[in-house]
Scaffold this motif. Structure first.
Motif, short mmCIF file in Angstrom:
data_model
loop_
_atom_site.label_atom_id
_atom_site.label_comp_id
_atom_site.label_asym_id
_atom_site.label_seq_id
_atom_site.Cartn_x
_atom_site.Cartn_y
_atom_site.Cartn_z
N HIS A 179 37.67 -12.60 -82.36
CA HIS A 179 36.72 -13.50 -81.69
C HIS A 179 35.29 -13.31 -82.16
CE1 HIS A 179 39.84 -14.87 -78.94
NE2 HIS A 179 40.17 -13.62 -78.74
N GLY A 233 37.99 -13.27 -75.62
CA GLY A 233 38.28 -14.70 -75.69
C GLY A 233 37.54 -15.48 -74.63
N LEU A 262 44.24 -18.77 -73.12
CA LEU A 262 43.96 -17.33 -73.12
C LEU A 262 44.86 -16.59 -72.15
CD1 LEU A 262 40.05 -17.12 -73.18
CD2 LEU A 262 41.61 -16.27 -74.94
#
Length: 209
Positions: free
Chosen positions: A75, A45, A188
């Motif tokens: 991702h 991330g 995150l």
């Protein structure tokens, strides 16, 4: 005031993610798998938030090691990003992987993957010999035992590799909460960073009062 050259920044390194696949995970016992997956998710991330040149490489995906972790695919979906499949245990010895790693032209390389003593040690030492600065995200790596992981880290550190952690990696890229990526990094951390993330969530809510 100039920051230290040894610090990682979004524009000074390439990230290499190696063999986060089921067959490798099944025998990994140096870390709790849930913790390892969270750290991998945080690293992936973070690399997306900061647009880090990121190389994903696998070994025998279709006939041996299987697909990569969902945290990576989230991702870096395969439909949009290339994955380099190898037969070599040493990523550095695979021509396609090697060319992909050096193509961005960065002198710093950050590595993480499974297993530490094989798939990380080999390319890390190889990159060092070619003059690269190498960083290994220790808590996003794992091995068949704690002993195997720790001795591999010892060997790399003695050779000149710089060990870091997943949270440290992302925060080192952010470095100033006034930067526009702060919101994405905070999100995150709250998702992947364990009690630190819970603390951020708590502070955001309670400071409003």
């Amino acid at each position: 005031m100039k920051p230290a050259d040894k610090l990682l920044a979004p524009d000074n390194h390439t990230l290499v993610l190696i063999d986060y696949e089921g067959q490798m995970a099944f025998a990994t016992h140096s870390h709790a798998m849930q913790e390892l997956r969270q750290n991998v998710g945080l690293v992936c991330g973070g690399s997306k938030v900061f647009a880090i040149p990121t190389i994903n490489t696998t070994v025998g995906e279709d006939h041996f090691a299987g697909p990569v972790f969902p945290e990576i695919l989230e991702h870096y979906p395969k439909a949009e990003y290339p994955y380099i499949d190898r037969t070599s245990m040493n990523t550095w010895e695979d021509e396609a992987a090697y060319q992909a790693i050096i193509k961005p032209g960065k002198k710093k390389i950050v590595m993480a993957g499974l297993w530490t003593s094989v798939c990380i040690v080999y390319p890390a030492l190889s990159a060092l010999e070619e003059g690269y600065e190498v960083y290994v995200i220790a808590d996003a790596c794992g091995d068949v035992s704690t002993e195997a992981h720790e001795r591999a880290m010892d060997r790399m550190v003695q050779a000149g590799v710089q060990p870091i952690t997943a949270v440290q990696y992302v925060l080192e890229l952010q470095r100033d909460w006034n930067r526009p990526t702060a919101g994405a990094v905070s999100k995150l951390m709250k998702r992947y960073a364990g009690t630190y993330g819970i603390g951020m969530q708590y502070a955001e809510r309670m400071l409003k009062h």
